[in-house]
Design an enzyme around this catalytic site. Structure first.
Site, mmCIF file in Angstrom:
data_model
loop_
_atom_site.group_PDB
_atom_site.id
_atom_site.type_symbol
_atom_site.label_atom_id
_atom_site.label_comp_id
_atom_site.label_asym_id
_atom_site.label_seq_id
_atom_site.Cartn_x
_atom_site.Cartn_y
_atom_site.Cartn_z
ATOM 1 N N ASP A 92 11.136 42.940 34.831
ATOM 2 C CA ASP A 92 11.794 43.457 36.041
ATOM 3 C C ASP A 92 12.731 44.610 35.703
ATOM 4 O OD1 ASP A 92 12.228 43.556 38.788
ATOM 5 O OD2 ASP A 92 13.964 42.224 38.678
ATOM 6 N N ASP A 114 26.875 68.132 60.369
ATOM 7 C CA ASP A 114 27.969 68.218 61.340
ATOM 8 C C ASP A 114 28.849 66.969 61.316
ATOM 9 O OD1 ASP A 114 26.288 66.381 62.485
ATOM 10 O OD2 ASP A 114 26.229 67.319 64.474
ATOM 11 N N ASN A 122 22.343 35.968 52.844
ATOM 12 C CA ASN A 122 23.011 34.664 52.911
ATOM 13 C C ASN A 122 22.120 33.515 52.470
ATOM 14 O OD1 ASN A 122 21.244 34.415 55.044
ATOM 15 N ND2 ASN A 122 22.814 33.931 56.586
#
Length: 518
Positions: A190, A491, A420
């Site tokens: 991983d 902006d 959770n």
């Protein structure tokens, strides 16, 4: 395809990235890393101490030795805390895994193996050190080095400028980890940027590999079939379910590609699309910034990302490559600033989109989710309104779904937006609904209106912060980073067109000139 174990600790806000210390000279192909140290025996337990069912030794109260502080991170199986050693005042990270969540023998074996592997690899400069493992009646607690220097990409972004030579130094450290693991019979499985943390905030801090929850011991030539890893970094042979340790080299090659360009080599709008791209194996070396990147860098990436695992370079061969050596060919001129910008966007974008998709799911009509509502009810056997890992494990086979244990865990992690440990109704719908429905114009408009509380036609920084904090999705710095990247007209706010571009992954800043392959 998410990884199926909990995250390791994340550190405090990042400082400018260091120039990493050089790794051992690459010509030392046969170098033997320090022999694995034997774990220090735990303090003698009371004669009547119960045996722990996970670690298989007398239970101990970790709080008798360490004082627990703030939470550092949270994953599917546990929580990581800052702890202080009472006798010395030294600080560590404690990964606390609730034993009630280890419901099956495989879960217990995974934790045991993680502890064994981390002890086995002790002594390497670039691998986080496990200082001790404790088990009591409620949890298994792993005491580890505290990495306070931040994630790999975060520090590069914070610095704002970067060179091939710096990328080569970082890649050396990553490949040195792979070399040490493989030489000691460990297959990581991983490797991804999130699993590399800097030990400290200093300029010369070592990079540390963390999270060995998917790692396994292996013998030369041994092959595996379970589908594990993370989508952008998974090797083609893993998707074909017949792979060996060469898959770690592929993952490291993907990380190097991102270090040099700011985007992953295999990109699509869905996980299945990413997998198709990985299997096709076309690597883009024509888009910016690749024309200005050295031939040596491109040569190494190509040799790490060969489709045939037998043709990939070994870790020792990579460390001997002219581009990656400490005194090698990697030029010191800064990479294009867009690389940093794109890397920042790649790291930050998914958080906002996940929340937006959950908002969309909450507004879908019954007609649009025919069948999914009933499926949710059948899985939610205790009628709690949420689906647990155990309910997924027992319910999916009853629905006629053939899915492995690792795939069930990956589904849980991918769908659990708020982290959770359970999947609520909206999370379930957003994870299972076909993407073309979620991206319909009226659904995107509803999601935009959810964030645009004052109906001004713009999402402001304050509105974004308010919405994302409800889902515990990042600190103020990350939230402001997200709005800065989505806000393409600069902006200071997000208009509807910018929001649509983000939702549909058509933002040219992410993948300039990249043709759709699917």
């Amino acid at each position: 395809m998410g990884n199926r174990t909990s995250r390791h600790h994340r550190a405090a806000p990042e400082q400018p990235p260091p120039q990493p210390k050089p790794k051992p000279q690459p010509q030392q192909q046969q170098q033997q890393w320090p022999r694995p140290q034997q774990p220090t025996p735990p303090p003698a337990a009371a004669p009547d101490a119960a045996m722990g069912r996970v670690l298989g030794r007398p239970m101990e109260d970790v709080r008798a030795t360490y004082t627990f502080g703030r939470e550092l991170g949270r994953g599917q199986f546990g929580v990581t805390y800052l702890v202080t050693h009472k006798a010395t005042g030294k600080r560590f990270a404690c990964k606390s895994i609730a034993t009630r969540k280890l419901a099956h023998r495989d879960d217990i074996e995974d934790v045991r193996r993680e502890v064994q592997i981390m002890h086995h690899l002790t002594g390497h400069r670039n691998i986080v050190e496990l200082r001790g493992a404790y088990e009591d009646r409620h949890s298994v607690n792993l005491i580890m080095e505290l990495c306070e220097g931040g994630e790999l990409f975060d520090r590069i972004i914070a610095r704002g400028h970067y060179s091939e030579r710096a990328a080569a130094a970082l890649c050396r450290e990553i490949v040195a980890v792979v070399h040490s693991c493989h030489s000691m019979g460990v297959f990581h499985r991983d490797l991804k940027p999130e699993n590399f943390l800097f030990l400290s905030k200093s300029e010369d801090s070592p990079l540390k590999a963390t999270d060995f929850g998917l790692s396994v011991f292996f013998k030369p030539g041994e092959h595996f079939k379970d589908l594990v890893g993370s989508a952008y970094y998974v090797a083609p042979e893993v998707l074909k379910r017949n792979y060996g340790a060469e898959a770690d080299i592929w993952s490291a090659g993907v990380i190097l590609y991102i270090l040099l360009s700011g985007v992953p080599p295999f990109w699509a709008e869905s996980e299945d699309g990413i997998f198709d791209a990985v299997l096709r194996g076309h690597i883009d070396f024509s888009s910016e910034p690749w024309p200005s990147i050295s031939n040596g860098a491109k040569d190494l990436v190509k040799k790490m990302l060969r489709q045939d695992p037998k043709e990939r370079l070994t870790s020792a061969e990579i460390l001997n490559h002219p581009w990656i050596r400490e005194d090698g060919e990697a030029p010191d001129k800064p990479l294009d600033i867009t690389v940093i910008s794109r890397m920042k966007q790649f790291r930050a974008m998914n958080k906002l989109k996940k929340v937006a998709l959950k908002v969309v799911a909450e507004n879908l009509s019954d007609e649009e989710i025919t069948g999914l509502k009933e499926m949710f009810r059948s899985l939610d056997t205790d009628n709690s309104g949420t689906i647990t890992l155990e309910e997924l494990r027992s319910g999916l086979p009853k629905l006629g779904t053939k899915i492995s244990e690792s795939e069930i865990r990956q589904l849980m992690e991918a769908a659990d937006v708020d982290g959770n440990g359970t999947i609520d109704y909206a999370e379930f719908i957003s994870a299972t609904m076909h993407m073309n429905r979620l991206e319909k114009e009226d659904h995107i408009l509803k999601a935009f209106e959810y964030f645009d509380k004052d109906h001004s036609g713009y999402i402001t920084v304050d509105e974004l912060e308010e919405a994302l904090k409800k889902y515990d999705m990042g600190d103020d710095k990350t939230i402001k980073e997200i709005i800065a990247e989505v806000d393409t007209d600069h902006d200071g706010r997000i208009n509807y067109q910018e929001f649509v571009a983000m939702m549909r992954n058509n933002n040219p800043e992410i993948a300039p000139n990249r043709r759709r392959m699917f």
